[in-house]
Enzyme design. Structure first.
Site, PDB file in Angstrom:
ATOM      1  N   SER A 288       0.887  -1.193   0.019  1.00 31.70           N
ATOM      2  CA  SER A 288       0.108  -0.025  -0.068  1.00 31.70           C
ATOM      3  C   SER A 288       1.038   1.393   0.086  1.00 31.70           C
ATOM      4  CB  SER A 288      -0.993   0.197   1.229  1.00 31.70           C
ATOM      5  OG  SER A 288      -0.344  -0.244   2.445  1.00 31.70           O
TER       6      SER A 288
ATOM      7  N   GLY B 268       0.028   1.710  14.898  1.00 30.23           N
ATOM      8  CA  GLY B 268      -0.878   2.405  13.908  1.00 30.23           C
ATOM      9  C   GLY B 268      -2.231   3.182  14.495  1.00 30.23           C
TER      10      GLY B 268
ATOM     11  N   ASP C 278      -4.879  -1.040   7.821  1.00 29.57           N
ATOM     12  CA  ASP C 278      -5.180  -2.628   7.154  1.00 29.57           C
ATOM     13  C   ASP C 278      -4.421  -3.183   8.075  1.00 29.57           C
ATOM     14  OD1 ASP C 278      -4.983  -4.528   5.515  1.00 29.57           O
ATOM     15  OD2 ASP C 278      -3.223  -3.921   4.547  1.00 29.57           O
TER      16      ASP C 278
END
Ligand SMILES: C[S@@+](CC[C@H](N)C(=O)[O-])C[C@H]1O[C@@H](n2cnc3c(N)ncnc32)[C@H](O)[C@@H]1O
Length: 303
Positions: A123, A167, A187
């Protein structure tokens, strides 16, 4: 409470490298790079980025679980699972791809310039390719080794910051972005208990900090009852308009690895609800050999 036990057990059978030890970082994306879930999530990611790039004003992408950014498909871990063979390999070289899939395939081609499929971009790499010089990319990766690889890959690349950081906590640190336009891409690894609960809380937090921002959350498909509970908790989260996209390529009783995956898009770009179904249908035709499963594009929360 939703847990990831079923998914984890399935994944364990597949790669042998992931074990359900809460609070430990066991997931390595190298085993899964280029699989059906990656094709689905990255094809959708390109549509979100292209929508943001329609306006001149710069935007910011926060990729909370970035991985290493680029995967060598001849790596022993990729060779062990060979998941990419039923994913990107099935559409690589197809001449009849819909126009909406072309930007995604061009991003993969850019890392395979001689036409041989050897590498699969993650990504961060796909995002940077579709972003302009003035757009800012913020990447978080908790695994120290993977984060070091990511730093090496993006060394010297302008407007790209890499953090060895959780994250989920990065939402507090980086939202809202100074640009006041952008995408938060979550993700998660789904290798810990209650990861579904964490992504719901993350969706709420991203919205409360950056109400006009787009948030995209990838998730693996588990038992229907667990997925119903996930949808209910998202509906109860007080989110603005939210689209739910899914691509399922195996039947419900499939146990080898995940049967499909989905993406929640909060504040989706205008027209995604019309653009996504034909793209998902094409992917399903191409990626479901037994013609099992199906696709979904539904409003989870309407305006
Ligand atoms: C599914 S992979 C990401 C793949 C990447 N987004 C892509 O599409 O190429 C999940 C990544 O999250 C990392 N990770 C796991 N827990 C994390 C956390 N709490 N914060 C940030 N990264 C985490 C894992 O090391 C793994 O590299």
């Amino acid at each position: 409470m939703l847990t990831t036990g079923t998914f984890q057990a399935a994944r364990q059978r597949t790669c042998g490298a992931c074990v359900l030890i809460p609070a430990m970082l066991s997931y390595r994306h190298q085993f899964h790079a280029g699989n059906v879930a990656d094709v689905f999530k990255h094809a959708m990611l390109t549509r979100l980025l292209l929508a943001l790039a329609k306006k001149d004003k710069p935007f910011c992408v926060l990729d909370t679980h970035a991985g290493v950014g680029l995967y060598d498909l001849s790596h022993p871990w990729s060779q062990k699972t060979e998941e990419w063979r039923s994913g990107i390999a099935r559409i690589w070289g197809r001449k009849d791809v819909p126009e909406s899939l072309v930007p995604y395939l061009e991003a993969i081609r850019a890392d395979n310039p001689d036409g041989q499929l050897r590498r699969y971009p993650g990504s961060p790499r796909i995002a940077r390719r579709l972003m302009r010089d003035t757009d800012r990319l913020v990447l978080c990766e908790l695994n120290k080794d993977d984060c070091a690889a990511l730093k090496e890959l993006f060394a010297g690349v302008r407007h790209t910051a890499i953090h060895n950081k959780d994250g989920f906590q990065s939402l507090r640190a980086f939202l809202p972005p100074q640009e006041r336009r952008g995408l938060t891409f979550i993700d998660a690894a789904f290798d810990q208990a209650d990861e579904f609960g964490r992504v719901v809380r993350a969706a709420k937090e991203a919205y409360s900090r950056f109400a006009t921002g787009m948030t995209a959350i990838w998730y693996p498909l588990m038992a229907p009852s667990a997925m119903d509970a996930f949808a209910r908790s998202l509906r109860a989260a007080g989110l603005p308009k939210t689209l739910q996209l899914e691509l399922t390529v195996h039947p419900e009783n499939w146990t080898e690895h995940i049967r499909g995956s989905g993406m929640i898009v909060v504040n989706p770009p205008f027209g995604l609800d019309r653009e996504a179904p034909p793209l998902l249908d094409w992917l399903w035709q191409a990626l479901s050999p037994e013609k099992a499963g199906g696709t979904r594009c539904e409003w989870l929360v309407r305006e």
